[in-house]
Motif scaffolding. Structure first.
Motif, mmCIF file in Angstrom:
data_model
loop_
_atom_site.group_PDB
_atom_site.id
_atom_site.type_symbol
_atom_site.label_atom_id
_atom_site.label_comp_id
_atom_site.label_asym_id
_atom_site.label_seq_id
_atom_site.Cartn_x
_atom_site.Cartn_y
_atom_site.Cartn_z
ATOM 1 N N ASP A 138 -38.357 23.368 -33.218
ATOM 2 C CA ASP A 138 -38.880 22.028 -32.943
ATOM 3 C C ASP A 138 -37.820 21.091 -32.376
ATOM 4 O O ASP A 138 -38.118 20.248 -31.546
ATOM 5 C CB ASP A 138 -39.483 21.420 -34.207
ATOM 6 N N GLU A 139 -36.580 21.249 -32.808
ATOM 7 C CA GLU A 139 -35.534 20.354 -32.314
ATOM 8 C C GLU A 139 -35.154 20.629 -30.853
ATOM 9 O O GLU A 139 -34.496 19.820 -30.218
ATOM 10 C CB GLU A 139 -34.284 20.410 -33.206
ATOM 11 N N PHE A 140 -35.584 21.771 -30.308
ATOM 12 C CA PHE A 140 -35.311 22.088 -28.900
ATOM 13 C C PHE A 140 -36.509 21.856 -27.995
ATOM 14 O O PHE A 140 -36.375 21.853 -26.778
ATOM 15 C CB PHE A 140 -34.831 23.530 -28.744
ATOM 16 N N SER A 177 -34.569 26.855 -24.366
ATOM 17 C CA SER A 177 -34.587 27.787 -25.498
ATOM 18 C C SER A 177 -34.991 29.205 -25.119
ATOM 19 O O SER A 177 -34.327 30.172 -25.473
ATOM 20 C CB SER A 177 -35.523 27.269 -26.582
#
Length: 142
Positions: free
Chosen positions: A51-53, A109
């Motif tokens: 989620d952070e990417f 990613s």
């Protein structure tokens, strides 16, 4: 039938190949944006996409779309008005678009083969377009 000029010689310096390439690039970029957005959504559903990417990858794609509008506008305007400044600004914005494209090619990613293909075509178009812009600017200055 050619219309005789009245003591005035005006040479058209606008680049037709550049104009055509800008138009083709505009159409291709719409396809590129939609395809890349669809692939990011696909990757976030199918793979364990952190989620952070997800947010930075989407932010880069949308920043690239925002940058594309003035880049193309200045390219068209500079070529048609035979002005160096807008064409030079468009060339500078192209450098930013290339950097964002390289990010999506190398550092997102998950990079699928379709990402590589889409980004390679876009980078080739940016390279060809940049060469034509430099040639047009040189013609306008001289």
């Amino acid at each position: 039938m050619a219309v005789p000029s009245r003591g005035r010689t005006s040479e058209i310096l606008s680049s037709l190949p550049l104009h055509i390439l800008l138009y083709v690039n505009m159409v291709y970029y719409i396809f590129y944006f939609l395809a890349t957005l669809a692939m990011i959504i696909y990757k976030s559903q199918v793979f364990s996409y952190p989620d952070e990417f997800l947010a930075p990858d989407l932010a880069v794609l949308f920043l690239m779309a925002i940058l594309e509008v003035p880049r193309l506008y200045l390219g068209f305007k500079g070529n048609l008005t035979e002005a160096e400044a807008p064409l030079g600004l468009s060339l500078g914005l192209t450098v930013g678009s290339v950097l964002l494209c390289v990010y999506l090619l190398l550092w997102q990613s998950y990079v699928l083969w379709a990402d590589v293909l889409l980004n390679a075509v876009l980078l080739a178009a940016y390279g060809l377009e940049s060469g034509l812009k430099v040639t047009a600017i040189a013609a306008f200055v001289s």
